[in-house]
Scaffold this motif. Structure first.
Motif, PDB file in Angstrom:
ATOM      1  N   MET A   1      -6.061  10.780 -23.550  1.00 25.83           N
ATOM      2  CA  MET A   1      -7.505  10.917 -23.467  1.00 25.83           C
ATOM      3  C   MET A   1      -7.908  12.352 -23.771  1.00 25.83           C
ATOM      4  O   MET A   1      -7.421  13.265 -23.136  1.00 25.83           O
ATOM      5  CB  MET A   1      -7.930  10.595 -22.041  1.00 25.83           C
ATOM      6  N   ASN A   2      -8.788  12.544 -24.714  1.00 31.37           N
ATOM      7  CA  ASN A   2      -9.262  13.897 -24.944  1.00 31.37           C
ATOM      8  C   ASN A   2     -10.565  14.127 -24.182  1.00 31.37           C
ATOM      9  O   ASN A   2     -11.097  13.224 -23.557  1.00 31.37           O
ATOM     10  CB  ASN A   2      -9.414  14.184 -26.441  1.00 31.37           C
ATOM     11  N   GLN A   3     -11.075  15.349 -24.246  1.00 33.10           N
ATOM     12  CA  GLN A   3     -12.210  15.717 -23.414  1.00 33.10           C
ATOM     13  C   GLN A   3     -13.483  14.956 -23.755  1.00 33.10           C
ATOM     14  O   GLN A   3     -14.308  14.719 -22.884  1.00 33.10           O
ATOM     15  CB  GLN A   3     -12.457  17.213 -23.523  1.00 33.10           C
ATOM     16  N   GLN A   4     -13.682  14.562 -24.997  1.00 33.58           N
ATOM     17  CA  GLN A   4     -14.905  13.878 -25.368  1.00 33.58           C
ATOM     18  C   GLN A   4     -14.988  12.472 -24.764  1.00 33.58           C
ATOM     19  O   GLN A   4     -16.064  11.946 -24.584  1.00 33.58           O
ATOM     20  CB  GLN A   4     -15.024  13.773 -26.901  1.00 33.58           C
ATOM     21  N   LYS A   5     -13.867  11.872 -24.454  1.00 38.40           N
ATOM     22  CA  LYS A   5     -13.869  10.496 -23.969  1.00 38.40           C
ATOM     23  C   LYS A   5     -13.814  10.399 -22.450  1.00 38.40           C
ATOM     24  O   LYS A   5     -13.742   9.302 -21.919  1.00 38.40           O
ATOM     25  CB  LYS A   5     -12.697   9.738 -24.576  1.00 38.40           C
ATOM     26  N   LEU A   6     -13.843  11.515 -21.734  1.00 40.93           N
ATOM     27  CA  LEU A   6     -13.818  11.473 -20.278  1.00 40.93           C
ATOM     28  C   LEU A   6     -15.214  11.141 -19.747  1.00 40.93           C
ATOM     29  O   LEU A   6     -16.177  11.837 -20.037  1.00 40.93           O
ATOM     30  CB  LEU A   6     -13.363  12.817 -19.697  1.00 40.93           C
ATOM     31  N   THR A   7     -15.311  10.070 -18.973  1.00 42.37           N
ATOM     32  CA  THR A   7     -16.576   9.737 -18.322  1.00 42.37           C
ATOM     33  C   THR A   7     -16.644  10.482 -16.989  1.00 42.37           C
ATOM     34  O   THR A   7     -15.622  11.003 -16.520  1.00 42.37           O
ATOM     35  CB  THR A   7     -16.660   8.219 -18.063  1.00 42.37           C
ATOM     36  N   PRO A   8     -17.806  10.556 -16.349  1.00 37.14           N
ATOM     37  CA  PRO A   8     -17.877  11.213 -15.040  1.00 37.14           C
ATOM     38  C   PRO A   8     -16.924  10.607 -14.012  1.00 37.14           C
ATOM     39  O   PRO A   8     -16.413  11.303 -13.146  1.00 37.14           O
ATOM     40  CB  PRO A   8     -19.332  11.001 -14.618  1.00 37.14           C
ATOM     41  N   TYR A   9     -16.651   9.313 -14.146  1.00 36.43           N
ATOM     42  CA  TYR A   9     -15.724   8.666 -13.223  1.00 36.43           C
ATOM     43  C   TYR A   9     -14.272   9.059 -13.504  1.00 36.43           C
ATOM     44  O   TYR A   9     -13.425   8.980 -12.620  1.00 36.43           O
ATOM     45  CB  TYR A   9     -15.873   7.140 -13.283  1.00 36.43           C
ATOM     46  N   ASP A  10     -13.975   9.462 -14.741  1.00 37.87           N
ATOM     47  CA  ASP A  10     -12.634   9.919 -15.096  1.00 37.87           C
ATOM     48  C   ASP A  10     -12.407  11.371 -14.704  1.00 37.87           C
ATOM     49  O   ASP A  10     -11.276  11.784 -14.475  1.00 37.87           O
ATOM     50  CB  ASP A  10     -12.390   9.783 -16.599  1.00 37.87           C
ATOM     51  N   VAL A  11     -13.466  12.170 -14.641  1.00 39.18           N
ATOM     52  CA  VAL A  11     -13.333  13.603 -14.374  1.00 39.18           C
ATOM     53  C   VAL A  11     -12.989  13.846 -12.909  1.00 39.18           C
ATOM     54  O   VAL A  11     -12.033  14.558 -12.591  1.00 39.18           O
ATOM     55  CB  VAL A  11     -14.634  14.353 -14.761  1.00 39.18           C
ATOM     56  N   LEU A  12     -13.752  13.265 -11.993  1.00 37.79           N
ATOM     57  CA  LEU A  12     -13.513  13.461 -10.559  1.00 37.79           C
ATOM     58  C   LEU A  12     -12.548  12.394 -10.065  1.00 37.79           C
ATOM     59  O   LEU A  12     -12.826  11.202 -10.154  1.00 37.79           O
ATOM     60  CB  LEU A  12     -14.819  13.370  -9.774  1.00 37.79           C
ATOM     61  N   ILE A  13     -11.407  12.839  -9.524  1.00 41.22           N
ATOM     62  CA  ILE A  13     -10.413  11.888  -9.024  1.00 41.22           C
ATOM     63  C   ILE A  13     -10.695  11.541  -7.565  1.00 41.22           C
ATOM     64  O   ILE A  13     -10.779  10.383  -7.193  1.00 41.22           O
ATOM     65  CB  ILE A  13      -8.992  12.447  -9.203  1.00 41.22           C
ATOM     66  N   ARG A  14     -10.853  12.566  -6.722  1.00 46.53           N
ATOM     67  CA  ARG A  14     -11.135  12.328  -5.304  1.00 46.53           C
ATOM     68  C   ARG A  14     -11.669  13.614  -4.690  1.00 46.53           C
ATOM     69  O   ARG A  14     -11.359  14.702  -5.160  1.00 46.53           O
ATOM     70  CB  ARG A  14      -9.890  11.868  -4.555  1.00 46.53           C
ATOM     71  N   PRO A  15     -12.451  13.505  -3.614  1.00 47.68           N
ATOM     72  CA  PRO A  15     -12.861  14.706  -2.896  1.00 47.68           C
ATOM     73  C   PRO A  15     -11.715  15.185  -2.013  1.00 47.68           C
ATOM     74  O   PRO A  15     -10.895  14.387  -1.543  1.00 47.68           O
ATOM     75  CB  PRO A  15     -14.043  14.235  -2.048  1.00 47.68           C
ATOM     76  N   LEU A  16     -11.635  16.491  -1.802  1.00 45.36           N
ATOM     77  CA  LEU A  16     -10.617  17.053  -0.919  1.00 45.36           C
ATOM     78  C   LEU A  16     -11.236  17.254   0.453  1.00 45.36           C
ATOM     79  O   LEU A  16     -12.208  17.993   0.601  1.00 45.36           O
ATOM     80  CB  LEU A  16     -10.106  18.383  -1.483  1.00 45.36           C
ATOM     81  N   LEU A  17     -10.677  16.580   1.442  1.00 52.62           N
ATOM     82  CA  LEU A  17     -11.211  16.623   2.798  1.00 52.62           C
ATOM     83  C   LEU A  17     -10.198  17.290   3.717  1.00 52.62           C
ATOM     84  O   LEU A  17      -9.306  16.631   4.249  1.00 52.62           O
ATOM     85  CB  LEU A  17     -11.536  15.205   3.288  1.00 52.62           C
ATOM     86  N   THR A  18     -10.308  18.598   3.852  1.00 50.74           N
ATOM     87  CA  THR A  18      -9.453  19.361   4.746  1.00 50.74           C
ATOM     88  C   THR A  18     -10.346  20.161   5.686  1.00 50.74           C
ATOM     89  O   THR A  18     -11.569  20.203   5.522  1.00 50.74           O
ATOM     90  CB  THR A  18      -8.547  20.322   3.959  1.00 50.74           C
ATOM     91  N   GLU A  19      -9.748  20.822   6.660  1.00 50.60           N
ATOM     92  CA  GLU A  19     -10.544  21.653   7.559  1.00 50.60           C
ATOM     93  C   GLU A  19     -11.239  22.772   6.801  1.00 50.60           C
ATOM     94  O   GLU A  19     -12.398  23.089   7.046  1.00 50.60           O
ATOM     95  CB  GLU A  19      -9.646  22.261   8.647  1.00 50.60           C
ATOM     96  N   LYS A  20     -10.520  23.359   5.864  1.00 49.06           N
ATOM     97  CA  LYS A  20     -11.076  24.479   5.104  1.00 49.06           C
ATOM     98  C   LYS A  20     -12.242  24.039   4.219  1.00 49.06           C
ATOM     99  O   LYS A  20     -13.278  24.707   4.168  1.00 49.06           O
ATOM    100  CB  LYS A  20      -9.965  25.103   4.255  1.00 49.06           C
ATOM    101  N   THR A  21     -12.090  22.908   3.532  1.00 48.53           N
ATOM    102  CA  THR A  21     -13.175  22.452   2.663  1.00 48.53           C
ATOM    103  C   THR A  21     -14.348  21.916   3.471  1.00 48.53           C
ATOM    104  O   THR A  21     -15.496  22.019   3.029  1.00 48.53           O
ATOM    105  CB  THR A  21     -12.683  21.371   1.680  1.00 48.53           C
TER     106      THR A  21
END
Length: 100
Positions: A1-21
């Protein structure tokens, strides 16, 4: 997959949920694991599209693999990419705030 074909759903995989974030949310900063092919512009557009917010700044870092052992077997963790997204004043991502 190159950059032009990445949809917003492909770009973000998951949120990081830690104490620091979680503590960084007071400063309007949210952390996400992102696609290794994504850049700042794609991350900004994905967050603005999916969460209906305005992004002020995007910082990206590559998290290098670390050596790990299980008994006599050696291996490494995977390499992944992280984005810290700072939102403009007055915006929050309600989906990630949880029950407060």
């Amino acid at each position: 997959m190159n950059q032009q074909k990445l949809t917003p759903y492909d770009v973000l995989i998951r949120p990081l949920l830690t104490e620091k974030t979680t503590a960084a949310r007071e400063d309007r900063k949210y952390a996400f694991e992102i696609n290794p092919l994504a850049n700042r512009v794609l991350v900004k557009n994905a967050v603005e599209t999916l969460f209906k917010v305005k992004v002020e700044k995007v910082n990206i870092s590559v998290c290098k693999p670390k050596p790990k052992r299980r008994g006599r077997f050696e291996g490494r963790t995977r390499e992944w990419k992280k984005a810290i997204v700072t939102l403009k004043e007055g915006y929050t991502i309600k989906e990630l705030e949880g029950q407060q």
